[in-house]
Design a protein around this motif. Structure first.
Motif, PDB file in Angstrom:
ATOM      1  N   LEU A 132      -0.801  -7.672   0.456  1.00  0.00           N
ATOM      2  CA  LEU A 132      -1.954  -8.267  -0.218  1.00  0.00           C
ATOM      3  C   LEU A 132      -2.675  -7.170  -0.982  1.00  0.00           C
ATOM      4  N   VAL A 133      -2.875  -7.383  -2.290  1.00  0.00           N
ATOM      5  CA  VAL A 133      -3.584  -6.412  -3.124  1.00  0.00           C
ATOM      6  C   VAL A 133      -4.927  -7.025  -3.534  1.00  0.00           C
ATOM      7  N   LEU A 134      -6.008  -6.450  -3.023  1.00  0.00           N
ATOM      8  CA  LEU A 134      -7.369  -6.857  -3.357  1.00  0.00           C
ATOM      9  C   LEU A 134      -7.844  -6.073  -4.581  1.00  0.00           C
ATOM     10  N   PRO A 135      -8.911  -6.515  -5.238  1.00  0.00           N
ATOM     11  CA  PRO A 135      -9.351  -5.837  -6.461  1.00  0.00           C
ATOM     12  C   PRO A 135      -9.965  -4.466  -6.237  1.00  0.00           C
ATOM     13  N   ASP A 136     -10.127  -3.750  -7.337  1.00  0.00           N
ATOM     14  CA  ASP A 136     -10.937  -2.546  -7.371  1.00  0.00           C
ATOM     15  C   ASP A 136     -12.361  -2.919  -6.969  1.00  0.00           C
ATOM     16  N   ALA A 187      -5.988  -6.472   8.741  1.00  0.00           N
ATOM     17  CA  ALA A 187      -4.652  -6.474   8.135  1.00  0.00           C
ATOM     18  C   ALA A 187      -3.570  -6.658   9.185  1.00  0.00           C
ATOM     19  N   ALA A 188      -3.725  -5.988  10.319  1.00  0.00           N
ATOM     20  CA  ALA A 188      -2.742  -6.072  11.406  1.00  0.00           C
ATOM     21  C   ALA A 188      -1.351  -5.741  10.877  1.00  0.00           C
ATOM     22  N   GLU A 189      -0.436  -6.718  10.874  1.00  0.00           N
ATOM     23  CA  GLU A 189       0.949  -6.473  10.446  1.00  0.00           C
ATOM     24  C   GLU A 189       1.113  -6.442   8.931  1.00  0.00           C
ATOM     25  N   MET A 190       0.111  -6.921   8.196  1.00  0.00           N
ATOM     26  CA  MET A 190       0.184  -6.952   6.741  1.00  0.00           C
ATOM     27  C   MET A 190      -0.125  -5.585   6.148  1.00  0.00           C
ATOM     28  N   VAL A 191       0.357  -5.354   4.922  1.00  0.00           N
ATOM     29  CA  VAL A 191      -0.030  -4.196   4.124  1.00  0.00           C
ATOM     30  C   VAL A 191      -1.111  -4.678   3.157  1.00  0.00           C
ATOM     31  N   VAL A 192      -2.269  -4.023   3.183  1.00  0.00           N
ATOM     32  CA  VAL A 192      -3.401  -4.451   2.359  1.00  0.00           C
ATOM     33  C   VAL A 192      -3.915  -3.268   1.545  1.00  0.00           C
ATOM     34  N   CYS A 193      -4.056  -3.469   0.234  1.00  0.00           N
ATOM     35  CA  CYS A 193      -4.646  -2.472  -0.661  1.00  0.00           C
ATOM     36  C   CYS A 193      -6.034  -2.954  -1.065  1.00  0.00           C
ATOM     37  N   VAL A 194      -7.015  -2.056  -1.013  1.00  0.00           N
ATOM     38  CA  VAL A 194      -8.395  -2.444  -1.317  1.00  0.00           C
ATOM     39  C   VAL A 194      -9.110  -1.302  -2.019  1.00  0.00           C
ATOM     40  N   GLY A 195     -10.009  -1.645  -2.948  1.00  0.00           N
ATOM     41  CA  GLY A 195     -10.753  -0.644  -3.696  1.00  0.00           C
ATOM     42  C   GLY A 195     -12.175  -0.494  -3.206  1.00  0.00           C
ATOM     43  N   TYR A 196     -12.712   0.731  -3.318  1.00  0.00           N
ATOM     44  CA  TYR A 196     -14.079   1.013  -2.875  1.00  0.00           C
ATOM     45  C   TYR A 196     -14.579   2.275  -3.562  1.00  0.00           C
ATOM     46  N   CYS A 197     -15.872   2.544  -3.419  1.00  0.00           N
ATOM     47  CA  CYS A 197     -16.473   3.779  -3.918  1.00  0.00           C
ATOM     48  C   CYS A 197     -16.440   4.800  -2.786  1.00  0.00           C
ATOM     49  N   CYS A 254      -4.629   2.002   1.024  1.00  0.00           N
ATOM     50  CA  CYS A 254      -3.625   1.050   1.482  1.00  0.00           C
ATOM     51  C   CYS A 254      -3.523   1.182   2.998  1.00  0.00           C
ATOM     52  N   VAL A 255      -3.696   0.062   3.714  1.00  0.00           N
ATOM     53  CA  VAL A 255      -3.757   0.117   5.174  1.00  0.00           C
ATOM     54  C   VAL A 255      -2.894  -0.971   5.813  1.00  0.00           C
ATOM     55  N   THR A 256      -2.574  -0.741   7.068  1.00  0.00           N
ATOM     56  CA  THR A 256      -2.112  -1.779   7.993  1.00  0.00           C
ATOM     57  C   THR A 256      -2.942  -1.608   9.262  1.00  0.00           C
ATOM     58  N   GLY A 257      -2.636  -2.427  10.270  1.00  0.00           N
ATOM     59  CA  GLY A 257      -3.338  -2.277  11.536  1.00  0.00           C
ATOM     60  C   GLY A 257      -3.107  -0.935  12.188  1.00  0.00           C
ATOM     61  N   ASP A 258      -2.070  -0.230  11.770  1.00  0.00           N
ATOM     62  CA  ASP A 258      -1.767   1.094  12.331  1.00  0.00           C
ATOM     63  C   ASP A 258      -2.555   2.210  11.655  1.00  0.00           C
ATOM     64  N   GLY A 259      -3.254   1.893  10.558  1.00  0.00           N
ATOM     65  CA  GLY A 259      -4.051   2.911   9.891  1.00  0.00           C
ATOM     66  C   GLY A 259      -3.755   3.024   8.406  1.00  0.00           C
ATOM     67  N   VAL A 260      -4.110   4.160   7.833  1.00  0.00           N
ATOM     68  CA  VAL A 260      -3.996   4.390   6.387  1.00  0.00           C
ATOM     69  C   VAL A 260      -2.577   4.810   6.031  1.00  0.00           C
ATOM     70  N   LEU A 261      -2.005   4.154   5.020  1.00  0.00           N
ATOM     71  CA  LEU A 261      -0.674   4.502   4.522  1.00  0.00           C
ATOM     72  C   LEU A 261      -0.753   5.374   3.277  1.00  0.00           C
ATOM     73  N   GLY A 262      -1.757   5.149   2.447  1.00  0.00           N
ATOM     74  CA  GLY A 262      -1.880   5.916   1.218  1.00  0.00           C
ATOM     75  C   GLY A 262      -3.252   5.761   0.599  1.00  0.00           C
ATOM     76  N   ARG A 263      -3.617   6.695  -0.273  1.00  0.00           N
ATOM     77  CA  ARG A 263      -4.904   6.679  -0.969  1.00  0.00           C
ATOM     78  C   ARG A 263      -4.694   7.023  -2.441  1.00  0.00           C
ATOM     79  N   HIS A 264      -5.638   6.583  -3.268  1.00  0.00           N
ATOM     80  CA  HIS A 264      -5.605   6.950  -4.690  1.00  0.00           C
ATOM     81  C   HIS A 264      -7.025   7.024  -5.215  1.00  0.00           C
ATOM     82  N   ARG A 265      -7.297   8.056  -6.013  1.00  0.00           N
ATOM     83  CA  ARG A 265      -8.553   8.172  -6.735  1.00  0.00           C
ATOM     84  C   ARG A 265      -8.280   7.960  -8.214  1.00  0.00           C
ATOM     85  N   LYS A 266      -9.037   7.074  -8.839  1.00  0.00           N
ATOM     86  CA  LYS A 266      -8.827   6.738 -10.248  1.00  0.00           C
ATOM     87  C   LYS A 266      -8.863   7.993 -11.118  1.00  0.00           C
TER      88      LYS A 266
END
Length: 276
Positions: free
Chosen positions: A39-43, A79-89, A102-114
């Motif tokens: 699931l990809v949520l907006p910026d 998120a639990a078993e799902m992979v979820v991407c979400v934007g924030y300041c 980008c997270v799952t229930g196990d924690g952070v998988l990746g990060r990106h700064r614009k």
């Protein structure tokens, strides 16, 4: 990996973090009911985007959140078993970044700064300095934040780093300088779709494009969330209204099919490209 359901969100998010979290929880629940694994949520889904892109008010910026804040931990738990991407300041000492995680229930998988900033945004945010892909349960993935996708090098960097899926999180508005009477006629509306399809096709990857809807101050957001296949074809979309675009595909097989005859990454000639 077989068939995977991928979902991209078009929805409105504002300054109220409690409301934003409730909306995110609802969207995750709906995506889970639809069988989505990604699931990809907006910026700016946590805290909203800027109200004025040309002259941001330093006293009315989105709340800056620590990268280990309770809100992001809550989203990971949801998120639990799902992979979820979400934007924030993102807060980093005195600096702020327009960021995605980008997270799952196990924690952070990746990060990106614009990395790429339209004029005015540098008043509110510092710029990121890299593009990097990372491994997830749905495959190797990389993230872009709205204006990043205007530059072909951004998605290409992720594809060269092995990304099969590129998540583009946006708070992309209608044209600020030349608004059209109808959304479908808006210049930025056309460009938003063009970039999504071009970045997918030129790199032969799956692109998942989310976006905000509604308005924030003088900004009116486009929506138009979509999932794009590696041939540039739109597999699912929301148009301008809020909703979730869901597509089911075998990511690896679709990419292999697209690259069977013409393999764009393998046929590049970096030695003849100008770097500056």
């Amino acid at each position: 990996m077989g068939q995977t359901r991928i979902a991209a969100v078009a929805a409105h998010f504002g300054r109220d973090l409690g409301f934003d979290l409730q909306r995110i929880a609802t969207l995750i629940d709906h995506a889970r009911s639809a069988g989505a694994a990604l699931l990809v949520l907006p910026d700016a889904a946590l805290g909203g985007y800027l109200a004025d892109l040309r002259h941001p008010d330093p006293d009315a910026l989105p709340p800056a959140l620590d990268p280990d804040c309770a809100e992001l931990k809550t989203i990971a738990s949801l998120a639990a078993e799902m992979v979820v991407c979400v934007g924030y300041c993102e807060a980093d000492g005195p600096r702020r970044y327009n960021s995605a995680v980008c997270v799952t229930g196990d924690g952070v998988l990746g990060r990106h700064r614009k990395v790429h900033q339209p004029p005015g945004e540098s008043v509110a945010y510092a710029a990121g300095d890299r593009f990097a892909a990372f491994d997830t349960p749905v495959g190797r993935l990389g993230m872009l934040i709205d204006y990043d996708k205007t530059f072909p090098e951004s998605a290409r960097s992720l594809a060269v780093d092995g990304a099969d899926i590129v998540a583009c999180l946006s708070a992309w508005p209608t044209s600020i300088t030349n608004r059209a009477p109808r959304m479908a006629q808006d210049r930025q509306s056309r460009l938003f779709d063009l970039y999504d399809q071009a970045r997918a096709a030129e790199n032969q990857v799956v692109l998942v494009s989310s976006n905000q809807t509604g308005a924030m101050g003088g900004m009116r957001f486009l929506g138009q969330a979509k999932v794009v296949g590696p041939g540039g074809e739109v597999l699912a979309r929301t148009w301008s209204k809020a909703g979730i675009a869901v597509a089911e595909l075998d990511v690896g097989q679709e990419i292999a099919n697209a690259r069977r005859v013409l393999h764009h990454l393998g046929e590049r000639k970096p030695e003849v490209y100008r770097e500056a």
